[in-house]
Design a protein around this motif. Structure first.
Motif, mmCIF file in Angstrom:
data_model
loop_
_atom_site.group_PDB
_atom_site.id
_atom_site.type_symbol
_atom_site.label_atom_id
_atom_site.label_comp_id
_atom_site.label_asym_id
_atom_site.label_seq_id
_atom_site.Cartn_x
_atom_site.Cartn_y
_atom_site.Cartn_z
ATOM 1 N N TRP A 24 0.622 -1.383 -0.074
ATOM 2 C CA TRP A 24 -0.004 -0.001 0.321
ATOM 3 C C TRP A 24 1.097 0.644 0.429
ATOM 4 O O TRP A 24 1.884 1.156 1.134
ATOM 5 C CB TRP A 24 -0.873 -0.371 1.358
ATOM 6 N N GLY A 25 0.604 2.538 -0.586
ATOM 7 C CA GLY A 25 1.530 3.785 -0.232
ATOM 8 C C GLY A 25 2.263 3.248 -1.418
ATOM 9 O O GLY A 25 3.054 4.425 -1.812
ATOM 10 N N GLU A 26 2.888 2.462 -2.431
ATOM 11 C CA GLU A 26 3.376 2.180 -3.154
ATOM 12 C C GLU A 26 3.865 2.810 -4.482
ATOM 13 O O GLU A 26 5.166 2.115 -5.824
ATOM 14 C CB GLU A 26 4.385 1.042 -2.895
ATOM 15 N N GLU A 28 2.061 3.948 -8.071
ATOM 16 C CA GLU A 28 2.249 5.782 -7.968
ATOM 17 C C GLU A 28 1.459 5.879 -9.253
ATOM 18 O O GLU A 28 1.017 4.796 -10.219
ATOM 19 C CB GLU A 28 3.391 6.320 -9.220
ATOM 20 N N ILE A 37 -8.335 13.400 -1.919
ATOM 21 C CA ILE A 37 -7.151 12.650 -0.421
ATOM 22 C C ILE A 37 -7.989 13.586 0.181
ATOM 23 O O ILE A 37 -8.253 13.146 0.998
ATOM 24 C CB ILE A 37 -5.993 12.990 -0.384
ATOM 25 N N THR A 115 -7.076 5.375 -11.295
ATOM 26 C CA THR A 115 -6.635 6.051 -10.068
ATOM 27 C C THR A 115 -7.223 6.033 -9.036
ATOM 28 O O THR A 115 -7.481 6.604 -7.814
ATOM 29 C CB THR A 115 -6.948 7.514 -10.729
ATOM 30 N N ILE A 118 -6.212 3.758 -5.993
ATOM 31 C CA ILE A 118 -5.493 3.902 -5.730
ATOM 32 C C ILE A 118 -5.804 5.056 -4.322
ATOM 33 O O ILE A 118 -5.298 4.969 -3.171
ATOM 34 C CB ILE A 118 -3.679 4.934 -6.278
ATOM 35 N N VAL A 119 -7.114 5.682 -4.584
ATOM 36 C CA VAL A 119 -7.424 6.305 -3.830
ATOM 37 C C VAL A 119 -8.085 5.747 -2.348
ATOM 38 O O VAL A 119 -7.871 6.085 -1.661
ATOM 39 C CB VAL A 119 -8.142 7.963 -4.791
ATOM 40 N N TRP A 121 -7.368 2.639 -1.857
ATOM 41 C CA TRP A 121 -6.746 1.514 -0.694
ATOM 42 C C TRP A 121 -5.823 3.195 0.112
ATOM 43 O O TRP A 121 -5.633 2.356 1.131
ATOM 44 C CB TRP A 121 -5.752 0.856 -1.519
ATOM 45 N N HIS A 122 -5.203 4.205 -0.651
ATOM 46 C CA HIS A 122 -4.492 4.946 -0.249
ATOM 47 C C HIS A 122 -5.822 5.723 1.877
ATOM 48 O O HIS A 122 -5.353 5.253 2.306
ATOM 49 C CB HIS A 122 -4.846 6.485 -0.243
ATOM 50 N N PHE A 125 -6.690 2.426 4.356
ATOM 51 C CA PHE A 125 -4.739 1.636 5.070
ATOM 52 C C PHE A 125 -4.751 3.038 5.691
ATOM 53 O O PHE A 125 -4.114 2.977 7.289
ATOM 54 C CB PHE A 125 -3.640 2.342 4.141
ATOM 55 N N ASN A 126 -4.961 4.547 5.278
ATOM 56 C CA ASN A 126 -4.790 5.489 6.581
ATOM 57 C C ASN A 126 -5.418 5.377 7.551
ATOM 58 O O ASN A 126 -5.926 6.124 8.333
ATOM 59 C CB ASN A 126 -4.273 6.515 5.428
#
Length: 197
Positions: A24-26, A28, A37, A115, A118-119, A121-122, A125-126
């Motif tokens: 996660w987070g890796e 791009e 975000i 995209t 990524i958003v 799972w960002h 995760f956070n």
């Protein structure tokens, strides 16, 4: 004991869940996601009591239509982005798009879906928000209604899902299905308008 507001891997017969998505987070993104975000941060609700009450209410009033929708979006072997790609292909064919437009639609659709992933799972995760199954099982002992109308202890409650599916192995917020659908609907509206049939 699991923390009420934070996602905890479920235990099942074959062991304890692990995060479904490594690294996660890796990955791009193709575009700057800072604005996205900001949006999810401003919409994050860490008070889940009303959410859980709403979910239990849906289960008490489960209809055949809701079951069919849930089964469809479980997807089986097709992911939510895969479902949107199928719809994109059908829509392009139905509206007689030429080869260039057809390719452009699928490129833009998949760029948006990538995209969105990524958003989503960002955020997952956070925020590490607990899934409903965890929160319902952590309620004080009580009887709750399942999708088929039976009453069971909240300690064994599980969401409506096909028997070969388990609760996903990642946190709840934000909904991946909704994030993918929002991204795809933007592309669909651009290329097909709001009245495609």
């Amino acid at each position: 004991m699991a923390h009420k507001d934070k996602w905890t891997p479920l235990k099942h017969q074959s062991g304890t869940q692990k995060y479904l998505t490594p690294k996660w987070g890796e990955v791009e993104p193709l575009v700057d996601i800072a604005e996205f975000i900001s949006v999810y941060n401003s919409n994050f609700n860490s008070n889940r009591d009303q959410d859980i009450s709403d979910i239990l209410s849906v289960y008490e009033n489960m209809t055949d239509e809701r079951r069919v929708i849930a089964e469809y979006f479980q997807g089986g072997k097709v992911t939510p982005p895969g479902i949107w790609n199928i719809w994109g292909i059908y829509a392009a064919i139905a509206t007689d798009k030429d080869d260039v437009e057809f390719s452009e639609i699928l490129y833009k659709l998949n760029k948006a879906l990538f995209t969105a992933s990524i958003v989503a799972w960002h955020a997952k995760f956070n925020k590490q928000q607990a899934r409903p199954i965890q929160l319902i099982r952590l309620l004080p002992d009580q009887q709750v209604t399942t999708w088929d109308g039976t009453r069971v202890s909240n300690k064994i409650w599980k969401p409506f899902q096909q028997s070969n599916n388990r609760t996903p192995t990642f946190p709840d917020f934000i909904s991946g299905h909704s994030t993918f659908s929002g991204a795809a609907s933007t592309v669909f509206n651009r290329y097909f308008g709001s009245n495609i049939s």
